[in-house]
Write a protein that holds these residues in place. Structure first.
Motif, PDB file in Angstrom:
ATOM      1  N   GLU A  28       0.833  -1.205   0.000  1.00 40.60           N
ATOM      2  CA  GLU A  28       0.000   0.000   0.000  1.00 40.60           C
ATOM      3  C   GLU A  28       0.865   1.252   0.000  1.00 40.60           C
ATOM      4  O   GLU A  28       0.526   2.253  -0.640  1.00 40.60           O
ATOM      5  N   GLU A  29       1.966   1.219   0.702  1.00 42.85           N
ATOM      6  CA  GLU A  29       2.886   2.361   0.708  1.00 42.85           C
ATOM      7  C   GLU A  29       3.506   2.556  -0.675  1.00 42.85           C
ATOM      8  O   GLU A  29       3.655   3.697  -1.145  1.00 42.85           O
ATOM      9  N   ILE A  30       3.857   1.467  -1.335  1.00 44.42           N
ATOM     10  CA  ILE A  30       4.421   1.560  -2.682  1.00 44.42           C
ATOM     11  C   ILE A  30       3.377   2.084  -3.662  1.00 44.42           C
ATOM     12  O   ILE A  30       3.658   2.966  -4.483  1.00 44.42           O
ATOM     13  N   ARG A  31       2.165   1.557  -3.573  1.00 40.88           N
ATOM     14  CA  ARG A  31       1.081   2.033  -4.426  1.00 40.88           C
ATOM     15  C   ARG A  31       0.844   3.531  -4.225  1.00 40.88           C
ATOM     16  O   ARG A  31       0.761   4.309  -5.181  1.00 40.88           O
ATOM     17  N   ASP A  32       0.748   3.934  -2.961  1.00 43.48           N
ATOM     18  CA  ASP A  32       0.463   5.328  -2.637  1.00 43.48           C
ATOM     19  C   ASP A  32       1.563   6.251  -3.164  1.00 43.48           C
ATOM     20  O   ASP A  32       1.275   7.307  -3.746  1.00 43.48           O
TER      21      ASP A  32
END
Length: 268
Positions: free
Chosen positions: A157-161
């Protein structure tokens, strides 16, 4: 970086096939080969290894020299027309490309730097010698950043964000929607999000590679990009790694050995 080479090799035999690709395809067979993705990944890695700590112009010139050297050694690796001409040009200049060549060759930048800022800087340098269109640069930066963040134990999720906010990609599209869309493109703005989404929805290194290939289209490059991120996040099965590396010529293995030594020394 191995994830990019393995993805390239596994995806090579399906590139732009008109036939549907089943998820259960044989992972490696005699038709698998390395393509321009591998050749140029090796070239960029060699240049970055040789110019650590040097000024930007020195790095750019080393990247140009290395890519021309390796491209001329392996002229039949499947380059696009403009890039092929660039390889043999006497005074090569960037040609405003936004093709995914910039993003498929960038993985070493994520492993050979100690900060996200440095990763993005080298990704830009590696892209702009040919792909100086904003989308070409952005694609290289996005893949390099995703690899680096995955290696730093960031969550998906951090990478996506980060990739959505920093690069403006829509990564909310589901993998199943991408499969139905049958995108058959070789440009960054299409294939970089595909590769990142294949990684985000994958459950292992092998699953990410299979998902990337099943999307079809530019399968070797999509799998190279997705595999490069998946390697940093999941690691790679050593047997699979060895089976792919053994298919490479000795001069490429020599660059990989130097790369391994440098990466290992940074972890100490």
């Amino acid at each position: 970086m191995y994830g990019a080479l393995i993805g390239d090799m596994i995806g090579s035999r399906f590139e732009f096939t008109q036939l549907p690709i089943r998820y259960e395809f044989e992972l490696l067979n005699r038709k698998c080969r390395f393509t321009d993705d591998t050749v140029m990944s090796i070239a960029v890695a060699e240049a970055l290894l040789e110019t650590e700590g040097k000024d930007d112009e020195t790095v750019r010139q080393a990247i140009v020299s290395s890519m021309q050297k390796w491209g001329r050694k392996y002229p039949n690796a499947g380059y696009g027309g403009n890039f092929y001409d660039w390889i043999f040009a006497g005074n090569p200049k960037p040609y405003h490309s936004y093709g995914n060549g910039s993003a498929m060759r960038v993985s070493s930048a994520a492993w050979l730097n100690d900060s996200l800022e440095e990763v993005l800087h080298d990704a830009k340098l590696s892209a702009e010698v040919t792909h100086n269109h904003p989308e070409g640069i952005k694609g290289a930066e996005a893949i390099a950043a995703a690899i680096y963040l995955a290696g730093q134990k960031s969550s998906k999720e951090e990478i996506r964000d980060y990739c959505e906010k920093q690069f403006g990609y829509d990564l909310s599209v589901s993998y199943d929607s991408l499969k139905k869309a049958h995108i058959r493109s070789a440009v960054c703005q299409d294939t970089v999000p595909e590769a990142i989404i294949a990684f985000l929805e994958g459950e292992s290194f092998e699953d990410v590679i299979r998902k990337a290939v099943v999307l079809g289209g530019d399968t070797d490059t999509i799998a190279a990009m997705a595999g490069s991120i998946a390697e940093a996040y999941y690691g790679i099965d050593e047997e699979l790694k060895e089976r792919c590396v053994e298919r490479l010529p000795e001069e490429m293995k020599a660059v990989l050995a130097e790369f391994d030594q440098k990466v290992l020394s940074r972890k100490r």
